[in-house]
Design a protein around this motif. Sequence first.
Motif, short mmCIF file in Angstrom:
data_model
loop_
_atom_site.label_atom_id
_atom_site.label_comp_id
_atom_site.label_asym_id
_atom_site.label_seq_id
_atom_site.Cartn_x
_atom_site.Cartn_y
_atom_site.Cartn_z
N ALA A 265 -6.42 -40.68 10.78
CA ALA A 265 -5.00 -40.44 10.52
C ALA A 265 -4.31 -39.99 11.81
CB ALA A 265 -4.83 -39.38 9.44
N ALA A 266 -3.05 -40.42 11.96
CA ALA A 266 -2.30 -40.01 13.14
C ALA A 266 -1.89 -38.54 13.00
CB ALA A 266 -1.06 -40.89 13.29
N PRO A 267 -1.80 -37.83 14.13
CA PRO A 267 -1.38 -36.43 14.06
C PRO A 267 0.03 -36.30 13.48
CG PRO A 267 -2.32 -36.95 16.21
CD PRO A 267 -2.15 -38.24 15.49
N LEU A 268 0.25 -35.25 12.70
CA LEU A 268 1.51 -35.04 12.03
C LEU A 268 2.43 -34.18 12.90
CD1 LEU A 268 3.27 -35.19 9.41
CD2 LEU A 268 2.12 -33.08 8.69
N ALA A 269 3.67 -34.65 13.12
CA ALA A 269 4.66 -33.84 13.84
C ALA A 269 5.29 -32.90 12.82
CB ALA A 269 5.70 -34.75 14.48
N LEU A 270 4.65 -31.76 12.59
CA LEU A 270 5.04 -30.88 11.50
C LEU A 270 6.45 -30.33 11.66
CD1 LEU A 270 4.28 -29.58 8.86
CD2 LEU A 270 3.14 -27.74 10.12
N PRO A 271 6.90 -29.82 12.83
CA PRO A 271 8.28 -29.31 12.92
C PRO A 271 9.32 -30.35 12.53
CG PRO A 271 6.99 -28.60 14.81
CD PRO A 271 6.15 -29.59 14.08
N THR A 272 9.13 -31.59 12.98
CA THR A 272 10.08 -32.64 12.63
C THR A 272 10.04 -32.94 11.14
OG1 THR A 272 9.80 -33.62 14.82
CG2 THR A 272 10.75 -35.02 13.11
N ALA A 273 8.82 -32.98 10.57
CA ALA A 273 8.70 -33.27 9.15
C ALA A 273 9.32 -32.17 8.30
CB ALA A 273 7.23 -33.45 8.79
N LEU A 274 9.12 -30.90 8.70
CA LEU A 274 9.73 -29.80 7.95
C LEU A 274 11.25 -29.83 8.06
CD1 LEU A 274 7.40 -26.72 8.61
CD2 LEU A 274 7.58 -28.12 6.55
N ALA A 275 11.76 -30.14 9.24
CA ALA A 275 13.21 -30.23 9.41
C ALA A 275 13.80 -31.29 8.49
CB ALA A 275 13.55 -30.52 10.87
N ASP A 276 13.09 -32.38 8.32
CA ASP A 276 13.56 -33.44 7.43
C ASP A 276 13.56 -32.97 5.98
OD1 ASP A 276 14.38 -36.24 7.01
OD2 ASP A 276 12.45 -36.40 5.98
N LEU A 277 12.51 -32.23 5.59
CA LEU A 277 12.47 -31.69 4.23
C LEU A 277 13.64 -30.74 3.99
CD1 LEU A 277 8.67 -30.86 3.70
CD2 LEU A 277 9.96 -32.71 2.63
N GLY A 301 -8.70 -34.27 13.99
CA GLY A 301 -9.74 -33.43 13.41
C GLY A 301 -9.17 -32.34 12.54
N PRO A 302 -9.72 -31.14 12.63
CA PRO A 302 -9.28 -30.03 11.78
C PRO A 302 -7.80 -29.73 11.91
CG PRO A 302 -11.37 -29.50 12.82
CD PRO A 302 -10.90 -30.78 13.43
N ALA A 303 -7.22 -29.88 13.11
CA ALA A 303 -5.80 -29.61 13.29
C ALA A 303 -4.96 -30.51 12.40
CB ALA A 303 -5.42 -29.78 14.76
N THR A 304 -5.33 -31.77 12.30
CA THR A 304 -4.60 -32.70 11.44
C THR A 304 -4.65 -32.26 9.98
OG1 THR A 304 -5.04 -34.55 12.93
CG2 THR A 304 -4.45 -35.09 10.66
N ALA A 305 -5.84 -31.83 9.52
CA ALA A 305 -5.97 -31.37 8.14
C ALA A 305 -5.12 -30.13 7.88
CB ALA A 305 -7.44 -31.07 7.84
N VAL A 306 -5.07 -29.20 8.87
CA VAL A 306 -4.26 -27.98 8.73
C VAL A 306 -2.79 -28.34 8.64
CG1 VAL A 306 -3.50 -25.91 9.95
CG2 VAL A 306 -5.94 -26.44 9.79
N THR A 395 -9.27 -23.81 12.59
CA THR A 395 -10.42 -24.71 12.57
C THR A 395 -11.14 -24.56 11.26
OG1 THR A 395 -11.83 -23.05 13.60
CG2 THR A 395 -10.72 -24.61 15.06
N GLY A 396 -11.84 -25.56 10.86
CA GLY A 396 -12.58 -25.52 9.60
C GLY A 396 -12.99 -26.91 9.19
N PRO A 397 -13.35 -27.11 7.94
CA PRO A 397 -13.77 -28.44 7.47
C PRO A 397 -12.62 -29.42 7.56
CG PRO A 397 -13.46 -26.95 5.63
CD PRO A 397 -13.36 -26.11 6.87
N GLU A 398 -12.96 -30.66 7.64
CA GLU A 398 -11.93 -31.69 7.73
C GLU A 398 -11.94 -32.52 6.45
OE1 GLU A 398 -10.57 -35.48 10.52
OE2 GLU A 398 -12.34 -34.33 10.99
N PRO A 399 -11.27 -32.06 5.40
CA PRO A 399 -11.27 -32.78 4.15
C PRO A 399 -10.24 -33.89 4.16
CG PRO A 399 -9.96 -30.82 3.91
CD PRO A 399 -10.48 -30.83 5.34
N ALA A 400 -10.30 -34.74 3.13
CA ALA A 400 -9.28 -35.76 2.96
C ALA A 400 -8.14 -35.15 2.18
CB ALA A 400 -9.84 -36.98 2.23
N VAL A 401 -7.12 -34.63 2.83
CA VAL A 401 -6.02 -33.96 2.18
C VAL A 401 -4.82 -34.88 2.07
CG1 VAL A 401 -6.76 -31.69 2.91
CG2 VAL A 401 -5.22 -32.96 4.36
#
Length: 401
Positions: A265-277, A301-306, A395-401
Amino acid sequence: MATVGLSSRRSSPDTGTSAATAAPSRPIPWVAPLLYLAVLLSGLTAAAHNGSLATARTATFVAGLLLLLLLERTPLSPPRSAALLGARLVLIVAVAALDDSGLSRALLVLVPFTAYFVFGRTAALALAGGCVAAVLALYTLDDPSWYADPAYVSDLLMLLIGLVLALSMAAVAIGEQQGRARLEEYAARIADLSATDERNRLARDIHDSLGHHLTAVAVQLEKAAAFRGHDPDAADQAVADARHSAGRALEDVRTSVRALRDDRAAPLALPTALADLVRQLDDGRVEVSLRIDGEPYAGHGPATAVLTTLYRAAQEALTNVRRHADARQVSVVLTFGADSARLVVADDGRGFRPGAVTGFGLLGIQERTRLVGGTVEVDSAPGSGTRITVEVPRTGPEPAV
């Protein structure tokens, strides 16, 4: 305010294994034929040495071995197992009486060996003891002082060794068969659990993504209908927002399909996504503020899941505000720390009793957060607004979220 943090098995008496996992045991197929072949060669060699190879005695001996081989190929089932074992025992005794080499007595080990698979350890040990007792009785009838003859003693010791080896082999074979059955059962359970996990993941994605966007579309269309008569510009804007939400829903569907086909999965641009919400919710009736502290995590990796977990939690919390809270002010605060990230969504709406909520939204937040090793707290009470806090480790497990 209320605060919440979000069959017996029967053992087999003979083997000590679970009856739920024990596979039907079956004898090792190559043991009996190999032993019959050895007895046949030994008997024919002895008959040739004695000059009785072409006699009826030798022919009957061979026929008896062939009949025993046919009986070995007959499947054993509980109603007729005892009869078949009895028939084998009689034939073995007859073949032993016709064998000039004396090796046929070794065939006696096949009776408790087979019984171990059909009736269990206790019955096999009892039959082994019966075979030894029968041999001792025959020795006594043939020569009351047999115990002084080294040949008799040697034959008895060889029989005992054969019985021990046969029973040991049967025990090992049954253990291996039951172990394989347990592994197959565990593999089936793992497959079922994996399928269940995947269904739950898809259910969360459908609820959190499509559910959010469809709620936004419904609210915006209601707004368009309400403003159509006296504020056409606001109605047109609401229709445009509904169209935008529908496009986002389609984009999320495509993203989910790509994720099913490709785990990267591509990394999520969380600030931009939250601003849109926040922009979608801030429609003039609800005042929404967004604050982001710290440097957002980057990488795969784990950062993407977080990041995905935090985004889905914010999405669901804001969807609940839109649907249920009747709030005037909403604050969204996202803090990135060195070891963990925290999301707080608070509103001044009608609130609720956390223990009385049975929907899928909060459950989905809890499941997603638990999968990445995080925690969820819901502070709310009727008339006192709601505060949802989600904290996840970096950091932690990388589940399919």
